[in-house]
Design an enzyme around this catalytic site. Structure first.
Site, PDB file in Angstrom:
ATOM      1  CG  ASP A  11     -42.074 -15.114  -1.984  1.00  0.00           C
ATOM      2  OD1 ASP A  11     -42.341 -15.678  -0.912  1.00  0.00           O
ATOM      3  OD2 ASP A  11     -41.090 -14.350  -2.116  1.00  0.00           O
ATOM      4  CG  LEU A  12     -45.603 -11.015   1.732  1.00  0.00           C
ATOM      5  CD1 LEU A  12     -46.603 -10.121   1.000  1.00  0.00           C
ATOM      6  CD2 LEU A  12     -46.158 -11.370   3.121  1.00  0.00           C
ATOM      7  CG  ASP A  13     -41.309 -11.804   3.416  1.00  0.00           C
ATOM      8  OD1 ASP A  13     -41.928 -10.786   3.747  1.00  0.00           O
ATOM      9  OD2 ASP A  13     -41.298 -12.846   4.088  1.00  0.00           O
ATOM     10  CB  THR A  19     -40.645  -7.867   4.219  1.00  0.00           C
ATOM     11  OG1 THR A  19     -41.077  -8.696   3.151  1.00  0.00           O
ATOM     12  CG2 THR A  19     -41.796  -7.046   4.740  1.00  0.00           C
ATOM     13  CE  LYS A  47     -33.063 -11.646  -0.768  1.00  0.00           C
ATOM     14  NZ  LYS A  47     -32.815 -10.864  -1.990  1.00  0.00           N
ATOM     15  N   GLY A  48     -36.752 -17.087   1.299  1.00  0.00           N
ATOM     16  CA  GLY A  48     -37.730 -18.152   1.078  1.00  0.00           C
ATOM     17  C   GLY A  48     -37.684 -19.273   2.098  1.00  0.00           C
ATOM     18  NE  ARG A  51     -40.281 -16.468  12.667  1.00  0.00           N
ATOM     19  CZ  ARG A  51     -41.460 -16.286  13.282  1.00  0.00           C
ATOM     20  NH1 ARG A  51     -41.593 -16.582  14.571  1.00  0.00           N
ATOM     21  NH2 ARG A  51     -42.497 -15.824  12.613  1.00  0.00           N
ATOM     22  CB  SER A 116     -45.659 -16.109   2.044  1.00  0.00           C
ATOM     23  OG  SER A 116     -44.736 -15.664   2.999  1.00  0.00           O
ATOM     24  CB  ALA A 117     -41.543 -19.330   3.971  1.00  0.00           C
ATOM     25  CB  SER A 118     -43.806 -14.762   6.105  1.00  0.00           C
ATOM     26  OG  SER A 118     -43.964 -13.949   7.247  1.00  0.00           O
ATOM     27  CG  ASN A 120     -44.314 -12.191  11.194  1.00  0.00           C
ATOM     28  OD1 ASN A 120     -44.939 -12.116  12.253  1.00  0.00           O
ATOM     29  ND2 ASN A 120     -43.052 -12.581  11.155  1.00  0.00           N
ATOM     30  CE  LYS A 147     -42.338 -20.129  -0.724  1.00  0.00           C
ATOM     31  NZ  LYS A 147     -42.364 -18.685  -0.997  1.00  0.00           N
ATOM     32  CD  GLU A 171     -40.539 -17.805  -4.273  1.00  0.00           C
ATOM     33  OE1 GLU A 171     -39.578 -17.053  -3.992  1.00  0.00           O
ATOM     34  OE2 GLU A 171     -41.258 -18.321  -3.406  1.00  0.00           O
ATOM     35  CG  ASP A 172     -37.637 -12.770  -3.325  1.00  0.00           C
ATOM     36  OD1 ASP A 172     -38.404 -13.671  -2.930  1.00  0.00           O
ATOM     37  OD2 ASP A 172     -36.930 -12.084  -2.549  1.00  0.00           O
TER      38      ASP A 172
HETATM   39  C1  BG6 Z   1     -39.856 -15.805   3.780  1.00  0.00           C
HETATM   40  C2  BG6 Z   1     -38.589 -14.981   3.798  1.00  0.00           C
HETATM   41  O1  BG6 Z   1     -40.820 -15.187   2.999  1.00  0.00           O
HETATM   42  O2  BG6 Z   1     -40.369 -15.956   5.108  1.00  0.00           O
HETATM   43  C3  BG6 Z   1     -37.573 -15.623   4.737  1.00  0.00           C
HETATM   44  O3  BG6 Z   1     -38.053 -14.926   2.495  1.00  0.00           O
HETATM   45  C4  BG6 Z   1     -38.210 -15.781   6.124  1.00  0.00           C
HETATM   46  O4  BG6 Z   1     -36.439 -14.790   4.795  1.00  0.00           O
HETATM   47  C5  BG6 Z   1     -39.483 -16.585   6.022  1.00  0.00           C
HETATM   48  O5  BG6 Z   1     -37.296 -16.446   7.012  1.00  0.00           O
HETATM   49  C6  BG6 Z   1     -40.196 -16.752   7.376  1.00  0.00           C
HETATM   50  O6  BG6 Z   1     -40.655 -15.515   7.796  1.00  0.00           O
HETATM   51  P1  BG6 Z   1     -41.246 -15.204   9.236  1.00  0.00           P
HETATM   52  O7  BG6 Z   1     -41.891 -13.864   9.068  1.00  0.00           O
HETATM   53  O8  BG6 Z   1     -42.249 -16.299   9.554  1.00  0.00           O
HETATM   54  O9  BG6 Z   1     -40.113 -15.240  10.212  1.00  0.00           O
HETATM   55 MG    MG Z   2     -39.360 -13.995  -1.101  1.00  0.00          MG
END
Ligand code: BG6
Ligand code: MG
Length: 227
Positions: A11-13, A19, A47-48, A51, A116-118, A120, A147, A171-172
């Site tokens: 996982d990233l964040d 972040t 977390k995880g 958006r 990662s779910a992000s 970004n 997730k 994972e956190d």
């Molecule tokens: C996860 C974070 O890695 O990414 C969540 O733990 C976040 O808090 C999710 O909502 C989505 O991130 P982003 O950068 O696409 O808004």
């Molecule tokens: Mg995380």
């Protein structure tokens, strides 16, 4: 006897980079702008989570209803604030032990994926100089479910061309731990045990984690499964 094959999915964040704190600040600012606040314990549940799902949870805590178009605008606003913060990141914000473990895994020929779910993740990996470690990147741009659904990790295993039972997820987030378990993978929780039930191992950060330890973890899970 055949060598134990392992692959690692990070996982990233909150695992590789700090972040999680920026997500919290940006969501808090958005909630405050609508006249309410939420607690650290509530933030833990975000977390995880992707958006739009995070926004739904926050609006629900504030007892606020919005149309889909308004929700899009709010999520975009939060993301603008968040991207402003991550644009200023550098390699100094990589969490303790992360770069050393990634390097050790690479040195041992262990395949590495991001899970990662992000949306970004590309920008964050680039800002923090981590991109080159990854053999595969699965993030919010390439999955359809959030997730605790296992999609993100199963896709990671597929891209690394390995079976889920060879994979160790780091994972956190409780949602991420559930996703890894649902994927049939070993899971290392990064954080507090009480927030992360079901992990095979709990650590405070990645410093001190060894490749030998990870091989032993997969070996013992395989032995238990086949006993
Ligand atoms: C996860 C974070 O890695 O990414 C969540 O733990 C976040 O808090 C999710 O909502 C989505 O991130 P982003 O950068 O696409 O808004
Ligand atoms: Mg995380």
């Amino acid at each position: 006897m055949k060598d134990t094959t392992i692959a690692c999915i990070f996982d990233l964040d909150g695992v590789l980079v700090d972040t999680a704190v920026y997500h919290y600040q940006a969501w808090k600012k958005l909630a405050n702008s609508m006249g309410f606040d939420f607690s650290h314990a509530q933030n833990e549940q975000l977390k995880g989570v992707n958006r739009m799902r995070s926004l739904d949870m926050i609006l629900n805590w504030g007892g606020i209803t919005k149309t889909d178009a308004e929700k899009e605008e709010l999520a975009t606003l939060k993301n603008t604030w968040y991207v402003d913060m991550i644009n200023k990141m550098s390699a100094t914000e990589v969490l303790p032990g992360s770069a050393d473990l990634l390097q050790a895994l690479k040195d041992h020929g262990v395949k590495i994926a991001l899970g990662s779910a992000s949306k970004n993740s590309g920008l964050i990996l680039e800002r923090t100089n981590l991109t080159h470690f990854f053999d595969a990147i699965v993030d919010g741009n390439s999955v359809t479910t959030s997730k605790p659904d296992p999609e993100v990790f199963l896709k990671g295993a597929e891209m690394l061309d390995t079976a889920p039972q060879n994979c160790i997820v780091f994972e956190d987030a409780a949602a991420g731990v559930q996703a890894a378990i649902a994927a049939g993978m070993a899971v290392v929780g990064v954080g507090e045990a009480e927030n992360l039930p079901g992990t095979d191992l709990i650590i405070k950060d990645l410093s001190g984690v060894t490749v030998a330890q990870l091989i032993a973890l997969i070996k013992s899970k395989t032995e238990k499964r086949t006993a």
